[in-house]
Write an enzyme that holds these catalytic residues in place. Structure first.
Site, PDB file in Angstrom:
ATOM      1  N   CYS A 184      56.522 -36.052  62.191  1.00  0.00           N
ATOM      2  CA  CYS A 184      55.632 -35.258  63.054  1.00  0.00           C
ATOM      3  C   CYS A 184      55.260 -36.034  64.310  1.00  0.00           C
ATOM      4  CB  CYS A 184      54.344 -34.906  62.320  1.00  0.00           C
ATOM      5  SG  CYS A 184      54.586 -33.975  60.827  1.00  0.00           S
TER       6      CYS A 184
HETATM    7  C1  BEZ Z   1      56.715 -36.593  58.325  1.00  0.00           C
HETATM    8  O1  BEZ Z   1      56.258 -35.858  59.208  1.00  0.00           O
HETATM    9  O2  BEZ Z   1      57.154 -37.691  58.581  1.00  0.00           O
HETATM   10  C2  BEZ Z   1      56.759 -36.139  56.911  1.00  0.00           C
HETATM   11  C3  BEZ Z   1      55.786 -35.291  56.431  1.00  0.00           C
HETATM   12  C4  BEZ Z   1      55.829 -34.895  55.108  1.00  0.00           C
HETATM   13  C5  BEZ Z   1      56.858 -35.316  54.299  1.00  0.00           C
HETATM   14  C6  BEZ Z   1      57.859 -36.147  54.798  1.00  0.00           C
HETATM   15  C7  BEZ Z   1      57.798 -36.557  56.119  1.00  0.00           C
END
Ligand code: BEZ
Length: 210
Positions: free
Chosen positions: A45
């Site tokens: 994200c």
């Molecule tokens: C991420 O945004 O890095 C992420 C969020 C939830 C699970 C795996 C990765």
């Protein structure tokens, strides 16, 4: 609530990093991209929010506002924004909705319990100036989105709303397009006086109208 293409985008009023957002009022006469994140302080994200901030002028030139969402609260969003600026080299330049009570997440069906029963998946909605939902894509949490694809679809929607054309596989802005099958050859002659290439009666390829 299930949302489908062509539905009116649900309205809401929710806190965000840019203050309280009344969604329909905030989006006004613009196109809008609403997208959700599983959680604050997550790596994928973080890269997405930085990249979308770098695309600011691309969205502006298409009269499109962008708004993100995650189920964390405002103080987390503020701390995370500082991390995004530090690691991605760009400050967050669009609102991030704080949705700890899942109001907006539930309204837009962004929680898919068989994936995770508390966190939002990576949803993307394109909403037009009439507040109609025009695109829905859902990615898994482990896969970062391709925002160049989102821009490509926005270009296609804006073009095909104006002209009686559709865009073929892997089309990019400037490539040839397809005359919609519902348009007769007679009417097509008026709209496309320079002609087209007819591969089949239903497959008529023409230069992208300006
Ligand atoms: C991420 O945004 O890095 C992420 C969020 C939830 C699970 C795996 C990765």
């Amino acid at each position: 609530m299930t949302i489908r293409l062509g539905d009116k985008a649900p309205d809401f009023s929710q806190e965000s990093t840019a203050g309280t957002i009344n969604f329909h009022e905030w989006s006004g006469d613009s196109w809008c991209i609403l997208f959700s994140h599983p959680k604050d302080f997550t790596p994928v994200c973080t890269t997405e929010l930085g990249f979308v901030s770098k695309l600011k002028s691309e969205f502006e030139s298409r009269n499109c506002k962008v708004i993100g969402l995650s189920v964390d609260g405002l103080s987390d969003h503020e701390g995370w924004s500082a991390d995004i600026e530090e690691t991605q080299g760009v400050a967050l330049n669009f609102p991030l909705i704080a949705d700890p009570d899942r109001t907006v997440s539930n309204l837009y069906d962004m929680i898919h319990p068989n994936a995770n029963d508390t966190l939002t998946v990576r949803s993307v909605f394109i909403i037009d100036p009439n507040k109609k939902v025009r695109l829905i894509i859902t990615y898994p949490a482990s896969t970062g989105r391709n925002f160049e694809e989102v821009l490509r679809v926005l270009d296609s929607l804006q073009l095909t709303d104006k002209h009686k054309v559709a865009t073929p596989v892997n089309w990019k802005n400037g490539d040839d397009v397809i005359i919609v099958p519902a348009l007769s050859n007679e009417d097509a002659k008026e709209r496309f006086p320079n002609g087209w290439k007819e591969l089949k009666p239903y497959l008529r390829v023409v230069a992208q109208p300006q």
